[in-house]
Design an enzyme around this catalytic site. Structure first.
Site, PDB file in Angstrom:
ATOM      1  CB  SER A 177      -3.908 -95.665 -42.797  1.00 40.45           C
ATOM      2  OG  SER A 177      -3.394 -96.927 -42.436  1.00 40.45           O
ATOM      3  CE  LYS A 178     -10.547-100.461 -40.535  1.00 39.33           C
ATOM      4  NZ  LYS A 178     -11.193-101.791 -40.584  1.00 39.33           N
ATOM      5  NE  ARG A 179      -1.050-100.573 -42.701  1.00 40.13           N
ATOM      6  CZ  ARG A 179      -1.874-100.772 -43.730  1.00 40.13           C
ATOM      7  NH1 ARG A 179      -2.849-101.651 -43.637  1.00 40.13           N
ATOM      8  NH2 ARG A 179      -1.722-100.081 -44.842  1.00 40.13           N
TER       9      ARG A 179
END
Length: 469
Positions: free
Chosen positions: A234-236
């Site tokens: 996930s980018k987050r």
């Protein structure tokens, strides 16, 4: 028939390593088949797209070896809005789609659940086009949709379990499902190689291909890429930006080798192989459908192997952005005029065996280019214990008297200084290393002192001695 594959990223931020893997797989497959690799930027979400992100995609692709003259495009999905609307119109005219004015709240009220799909309320109401009315595809009531997948076999979906899905919004703009299908048709895409996360959409898209009277492409859904907790990257949450790895000093050759191993392996008991071997041996049918673990520690080890395999002159050239602060690399702690290319060339072979990413070159060699070393206070406290002052005095005296300033003489002198105090060389050199380099670990000490020179070495030893007064 010419094989045509496509990579279709959305420019919504940094370039995801999972996307980079898909791009490489598509690119290699096209080369193997004598086909065409198409780059299509899916830019229809204007609120989330920025031109610099599109340029970032192009730059990242080029960095991992997909040069701009080896693919067709980039095309932009927004340029095909007319084709999208025309396809929606054809589906409506053929009775394969209908207009619906149901709100989400109305559907939930009828079904009694916020999780149940659309209930087909408007299917036979015969609503004409109108403001706020979405266009829904009329999914067949019976039968199955079989997705022939090169990696996953033949996943089968019961049509009655596929809701009548929206293909155009209330303002007439097509949704992703339809736009994606029409783009692939327009560009003559024969094989769709993409991440497993898109598999649930595939039966809907295949129904659209069939309804529009065009043979669907060959599908291949590669495994999702997960972190150490087996969660989808996930980018987050995870470090996923290809640019971040590039700017940290991962070599493109190491990165693309590692990415291709996410779900596939070359023949034999080996992982680090020439790119030509990967290009020759990669087979979609051999890709493992299970989730692929992106192991940053393993990637780091890969990169270290690639760095050590470089000819020294190529290693020196690869380090220059970090030594000079060029491009997207942050400037080093020294001024440009303080950098000595000859001094770096002298220690480069020593540094090459000790770093795993190129950015690590800076703390390994900064002592050569700074007027004063950057002292690690924890290292200072560890090394400058009782007896350190006297040892530094003796080292200064011994080094001042040296006729030849070379690594062997420097070593033998400090060995003698340590022996006089009952210290082995490892203990004796600790205060000297910290005084000169600021750290307890680094490049081989005596070779470093040789390159640093007599005057600067003695000045740093004396400065450290004064601090101990």
């Amino acid at each position: 028939m010419t094989v045509r594959v496509r990579f279709a990223p959305s420019p919504t931020g940094m370039f995801h390593v999972g996307g980079a893997r898909s791009a490489l797989q598509n690119w290699i497959f096209a080369k193997q088949q004598g086909g065409v690799f198409v780059l299509r930027v899916e830019d229809t979400d204007a609120a989330r797209n920025k031109p610099e992100w599109t340029e970032g995609i192009l730059s990242a692709l080029e960095w991992i070896g997909i040069a701009r003259d080896t693919y067709e495009g980039p095309y932009f999905q927004s340029a095909y809005a007319g084709e999208h609307r025309a396809a929606a119109g054809r589906l409506y005219d053929a009775g394969r789609a209908y207009y619906c004015d149901c709100t989400r709240e109305a559907v939930q009220a009828r079904t009694g659940s916020q999780y149940q799909g659309y209930d087909g309320f408007c299917r036979d109401r015969g609503l004409p086009p109108g403001e706020g009315r979405a266009l829904r595809f009329r999914t067949p009531d019976e039968g199955t949709t079989v997705v022939v997948d090169l990696i996953r076999g033949e996943p089968t979906f019961e049509n009655k379990l596929i809701e009548d899905f929206v293909i155009a919004r209330g303002d007439g703009s097509p949704v992703f499902l339809l736009a994606n299908v029409v783009d692939d048709m327009t560009m003559g895409i024969t094989h769709v190689i993409r991440a497993e996360e898109h598999l649930p959409n595939t039966p809907k898209q295949q129904l659209l291909w069939d309804a529009l009277g065009v043979k669907p492409p060959v599908w291949a859904h590669v495994p999702v890429v997960v972190n150490e907790k087996r969660q989808k990257l996930s980018k987050r949450r995870d470090k996923v930006a290809l640019e971040a790895y590039r700017d940290e000093g991962y070599l493109a050759a190491a990165m693309r080798n590692y990415l291709m191993l996410l779900g596939w392996a070359p023949s034999g008991d080996r992982e680090i192989v020439p790119w030509s071997v990967i290009e020759e041996e990669f087979r979609l049918a051999e890709v493992n459908p299970s989730p692929a673990f992106f192991d940053e520690k393993k990637l780091r080890a890969f990169n270290g192997e690639y760095i050590r395999a470089l000819p020294v002159d190529e290693f020196v050239a690869a380090c220059r952005p970090w030594l000079t602060g060029t491009g997207t690399i942050a400037p080093p702690p020294w001024q440009p005029e303080e950098f000595d290319a000859d001094a770096f060339a002298a220690v480069a072979p020593l540094a090459q065996t000790r770093i795993a990413v190129l950015s690590e070159i800076v703390p390994n060699v900064d002592f050569l280019f700074l007027a004063d070393p950057l002292i690690d206070e924890a290292a200072w406290a560890k090394a400058m214990k009782e007896g350190a002052a006297e040892l530094l005095d003796a080292a200064v005296a011994g080094y001042t008297a040296l006729e030849s300033w070379d690594a062997e003489s420097l070593k033998s002198t400090l060995e003698a200084v340590g022996a006089e105090r009952g210290l082995k060389l490892g203990k004796a050199q600790a205060p000297v290393r910290v005084a000169v380099t600021g750290r307890t670990v680094g490049l081989p000490l005596f070779e470093s002192l040789e390159v640093l020179g007599r005057e600067r070495t003695l000045a740093r030893l004396r400065a450290a001695r004064l601090r101990l007064v």
